[in-house]
Design a protein around this motif. Sequence first.
Motif, PDB file in Angstrom:
ATOM      1  N   ALA A 210     -12.078  -8.863 -16.763  1.00  0.00           N
ATOM      2  CA  ALA A 210     -11.011  -8.325 -17.239  1.00  0.00           C
ATOM      3  C   ALA A 210      -9.788  -8.681 -16.543  1.00  0.00           C
ATOM      4  CB  ALA A 210     -10.745  -6.545 -17.522  1.00  0.00           C
ATOM      5  N   PHE A 211      -8.524  -7.907 -16.417  1.00  0.00           N
ATOM      6  CA  PHE A 211      -7.383  -8.461 -15.546  1.00  0.00           C
ATOM      7  C   PHE A 211      -6.858  -7.143 -14.854  1.00  0.00           C
ATOM      8  CE2 PHE A 211      -5.914 -10.097 -19.793  1.00  0.00           C
ATOM      9  CZ  PHE A 211      -5.377  -8.728 -20.317  1.00  0.00           C
ATOM     10  N   TYR A 212      -7.653  -6.244 -14.432  1.00  0.00           N
ATOM     11  CA  TYR A 212      -7.029  -5.117 -14.151  1.00  0.00           C
ATOM     12  C   TYR A 212      -7.935  -4.929 -12.743  1.00  0.00           C
ATOM     13  CZ  TYR A 212      -5.886  -4.293 -19.037  1.00  0.00           C
ATOM     14  OH  TYR A 212      -5.388  -4.298 -20.056  1.00  0.00           O
ATOM     15  N   THR A 213      -7.433  -4.000 -11.977  1.00  0.00           N
ATOM     16  CA  THR A 213      -8.095  -3.457 -10.891  1.00  0.00           C
ATOM     17  C   THR A 213      -7.513  -1.845 -10.609  1.00  0.00           C
ATOM     18  OG1 THR A 213      -9.036  -3.841  -8.629  1.00  0.00           O
ATOM     19  CG2 THR A 213      -6.582  -4.012  -8.623  1.00  0.00           C
ATOM     20  N   VAL A 214      -8.378  -0.973  -9.999  1.00  0.00           N
ATOM     21  CA  VAL A 214      -8.110   0.287  -9.390  1.00  0.00           C
ATOM     22  C   VAL A 214      -7.851   0.099  -8.021  1.00  0.00           C
ATOM     23  CG1 VAL A 214      -8.614   2.641  -9.223  1.00  0.00           C
ATOM     24  CG2 VAL A 214      -8.751   1.460 -11.496  1.00  0.00           C
ATOM     25  N   ALA A 215      -6.786   0.784  -7.489  1.00  0.00           N
ATOM     26  CA  ALA A 215      -6.449   0.509  -6.007  1.00  0.00           C
ATOM     27  C   ALA A 215      -6.276   1.906  -5.391  1.00  0.00           C
ATOM     28  CB  ALA A 215      -5.342  -0.292  -5.569  1.00  0.00           C
ATOM     29  N   LYS A 216      -6.733   2.278  -4.125  1.00  0.00           N
ATOM     30  CA  LYS A 216      -6.495   3.418  -3.636  1.00  0.00           C
ATOM     31  C   LYS A 216      -4.977   3.411  -2.750  1.00  0.00           C
ATOM     32  CE  LYS A 216      -9.697   6.104  -2.226  1.00  0.00           C
ATOM     33  NZ  LYS A 216      -9.763   7.234  -2.779  1.00  0.00           N
ATOM     34  N   LEU A 217      -4.361   4.314  -2.817  1.00  0.00           N
ATOM     35  CA  LEU A 217      -3.172   4.176  -2.074  1.00  0.00           C
ATOM     36  C   LEU A 217      -3.027   5.321  -1.057  1.00  0.00           C
ATOM     37  CD1 LEU A 217      -0.536   3.370  -4.775  1.00  0.00           C
ATOM     38  CD2 LEU A 217      -1.754   1.852  -3.627  1.00  0.00           C
ATOM     39  N   PRO A 218      -2.288   4.982   0.026  1.00  0.00           N
ATOM     40  CA  PRO A 218      -2.240   6.009   0.898  1.00  0.00           C
ATOM     41  C   PRO A 218      -0.948   7.121   0.825  1.00  0.00           C
ATOM     42  CG  PRO A 218      -1.083   4.122   1.926  1.00  0.00           C
ATOM     43  CD  PRO A 218      -1.878   3.779   0.548  1.00  0.00           C
ATOM     44  N   VAL A 219      -1.006   7.953  -0.383  1.00  0.00           N
ATOM     45  CA  VAL A 219       0.017   8.473  -0.779  1.00  0.00           C
ATOM     46  C   VAL A 219      -0.730   9.981  -1.332  1.00  0.00           C
ATOM     47  CG1 VAL A 219       1.482   6.647  -1.732  1.00  0.00           C
ATOM     48  CG2 VAL A 219      -0.322   7.738  -3.314  1.00  0.00           C
ATOM     49  N   ASP A 220       0.380  11.166  -1.364  1.00  0.00           N
ATOM     50  CA  ASP A 220      -0.114  12.452  -1.582  1.00  0.00           C
ATOM     51  C   ASP A 220      -0.513  12.566  -3.227  1.00  0.00           C
ATOM     52  OD1 ASP A 220       2.467  11.906  -2.342  1.00  0.00           O
ATOM     53  OD2 ASP A 220       3.105  13.882  -1.772  1.00  0.00           O
ATOM     54  N   ASP A 221       0.214  11.731  -3.976  1.00  0.00           N
ATOM     55  CA  ASP A 221       0.050  11.846  -5.501  1.00  0.00           C
ATOM     56  C   ASP A 221       0.617  10.534  -5.978  1.00  0.00           C
ATOM     57  OD1 ASP A 221       0.716  12.406  -8.201  1.00  0.00           O
ATOM     58  OD2 ASP A 221       0.086  14.453  -7.838  1.00  0.00           O
ATOM     59  N   ALA A 222      -0.470   9.738  -6.570  1.00  0.00           N
ATOM     60  CA  ALA A 222       0.021   8.593  -7.021  1.00  0.00           C
ATOM     61  C   ALA A 222       1.050   8.356  -8.451  1.00  0.00           C
ATOM     62  CB  ALA A 222      -1.232   7.866  -7.701  1.00  0.00           C
ATOM     63  N   GLU A 223       1.011   9.451  -9.174  1.00  0.00           N
ATOM     64  CA  GLU A 223       1.778   9.902 -10.294  1.00  0.00           C
ATOM     65  C   GLU A 223       3.228   9.910  -9.626  1.00  0.00           C
ATOM     66  OE1 GLU A 223       2.507  12.228 -14.359  1.00  0.00           O
ATOM     67  OE2 GLU A 223       0.563  12.052 -13.444  1.00  0.00           O
ATOM     68  N   LYS A 224       3.327  10.804  -8.698  1.00  0.00           N
ATOM     69  CA  LYS A 224       4.480  11.234  -8.266  1.00  0.00           C
ATOM     70  C   LYS A 224       5.258   9.655  -7.458  1.00  0.00           C
ATOM     71  CE  LYS A 224       3.923  15.935  -6.986  1.00  0.00           C
ATOM     72  NZ  LYS A 224       3.802  17.106  -6.148  1.00  0.00           N
ATOM     73  N   PHE A 225       4.186   9.135  -6.831  1.00  0.00           N
ATOM     74  CA  PHE A 225       4.675   7.886  -6.134  1.00  0.00           C
ATOM     75  C   PHE A 225       5.205   6.923  -7.175  1.00  0.00           C
ATOM     76  CE2 PHE A 225       3.194   3.218  -4.647  1.00  0.00           C
ATOM     77  CZ  PHE A 225       4.286   3.415  -3.730  1.00  0.00           C
ATOM     78  N   CYS A 226       4.367   6.806  -8.401  1.00  0.00           N
ATOM     79  CA  CYS A 226       4.816   5.670  -9.518  1.00  0.00           C
ATOM     80  C   CYS A 226       6.186   5.864 -10.059  1.00  0.00           C
ATOM     81  CB  CYS A 226       3.845   5.579 -10.379  1.00  0.00           C
ATOM     82  SG  CYS A 226       2.474   4.856  -9.975  1.00  0.00           S
ATOM     83  N   MET A 227       6.312   7.456 -10.090  1.00  0.00           N
ATOM     84  CA  MET A 227       7.655   7.838 -10.557  1.00  0.00           C
ATOM     85  C   MET A 227       8.851   7.553  -9.667  1.00  0.00           C
ATOM     86  SD  MET A 227       6.198  11.321 -12.334  1.00  0.00           S
ATOM     87  CE  MET A 227       8.125  11.881 -12.901  1.00  0.00           C
ATOM     88  N   TRP A 228       8.490   7.870  -8.421  1.00  0.00           N
ATOM     89  CA  TRP A 228       9.611   7.835  -7.246  1.00  0.00           C
ATOM     90  C   TRP A 228      10.178   6.295  -7.337  1.00  0.00           C
ATOM     91  CZ3 TRP A 228       9.045   4.954  -2.835  1.00  0.00           C
ATOM     92  CH2 TRP A 228       9.938   5.175  -1.720  1.00  0.00           C
ATOM     93  N   CYS A 229       8.991   5.322  -7.319  1.00  0.00           N
ATOM     94  CA  CYS A 229       9.147   3.859  -7.377  1.00  0.00           C
ATOM     95  C   CYS A 229      10.316   3.415  -8.350  1.00  0.00           C
ATOM     96  CB  CYS A 229       8.098   2.935  -7.584  1.00  0.00           C
ATOM     97  SG  CYS A 229       6.693   3.129  -6.157  1.00  0.00           S
ATOM     98  N   LEU A 230      10.336   4.243  -9.664  1.00  0.00           N
ATOM     99  CA  LEU A 230      11.247   3.958 -10.703  1.00  0.00           C
ATOM    100  C   LEU A 230      12.423   4.931 -10.586  1.00  0.00           C
ATOM    101  CD1 LEU A 230       8.735   3.778 -13.488  1.00  0.00           C
ATOM    102  CD2 LEU A 230       9.985   1.862 -12.361  1.00  0.00           C
TER     103      LEU A 230
END
Length: 399
Positions: free
Chosen positions: A320-340
Amino acid sequence: MPKISVRGTEMPASPIRKLAPLAYDAKNRGIKVYHLNIGQPDLPTPQCAIDAIKNIDRKILEYSPSQGYLSYRQKLTGYYAKYNINLTADDIIITSGGSEAVLFAFLSCLNPGDEIIVPEPAYANYMAFAISAGAKIRTVTTTIEEGFSLPKVEKFEELINERTRAILICNPNNPTGYLYTRREMNQIRDLVKKYDLFLFSDEVYREFIYTGSPYISACHLEGIEQNVVLIDSVSKRYSECGIRIGALITKNAEIRAAVMKFCQARLSPPLIGQIAAEASLDVPEEYLRETYDEYVERRKCLIDGLNRIPGVYSPIPMGAFYTVAKLPVDDAEKFCMWCLTDFNFEGETVMMAPASGFYTTPGIGRDEVRIAYVLKKNDLFRALFVLQKALEAYPGRTI
């Protein structure tokens, strides 16, 4: 005011699209957003498909047959034969995207309350289709630490009960990029056979396999031919997401007869989409080879880049053309929102899909994201650099 349905309440928001309003707002503020969140290829659609649409010579854009045009289905049998999947045109029903194929498979094979076993993380819309059909998804969890390999048979059998009707797999996998081995596919076959289950197999990414291991289709598994429903789509292999052409494929005539009732209720699959999809079967081998080579290079660029960022880990996806990555964050959804909403570096930011939305089990995947490598390499390099800057600045960083 009357309440909406339980089905409408339980329907999950797409983890891929639910942050779209935040991205829209960021763009309105003049910020460039690198879209790593959605599997929308940026590679050109085959010219033969574009030309077929441009050269439509019809007085009427009419309904097509509910099962799709015979000429297209006949031509598709030649495509599948290249993968040692031997079909007749009658085995193939054309659908409005792979999504409709999944939904119609569920509606035709499952009763309300029936259960489907799905390895997680899984494509989030499977849950939505199950809710639409009144079915329930039960998950066996795969982990990033084990490269998302399939759990042992016992983990499946722990979930099997009198309501279990099917197993659903995506191979190569969205969101992980995992490719099931022959041993794992035989394990699934044996379970399907032992408990007389349906096997729904989403194989829309078969063109994108980056290992010497063979592609094992559910249609290759002996002894369960009547149990298999194959799901397919032209969206990814030809970069034709917008024409909404998929296919439901099965040797089981009883399933096909049931599916056709739902097809007749929605009248017909897209006319213009079928014209483009049929023309795409004449695409030069060079197009497919260049597309494949491009994704190989993008994969290396992304995975190497991710694993160089302190605290980030991604296994190497084999398809396929995806990967799942582990990030050093408390909550990835909050981080994704914060990025935006709160972050940009030199007027740029990144958009990713929180991986928790691909898990059914609560609390799993909270520090993971799904990333699609559908951008040009220069954009991927830059997006990785911006991601690193975001992780350095994020208040909820964990290391």
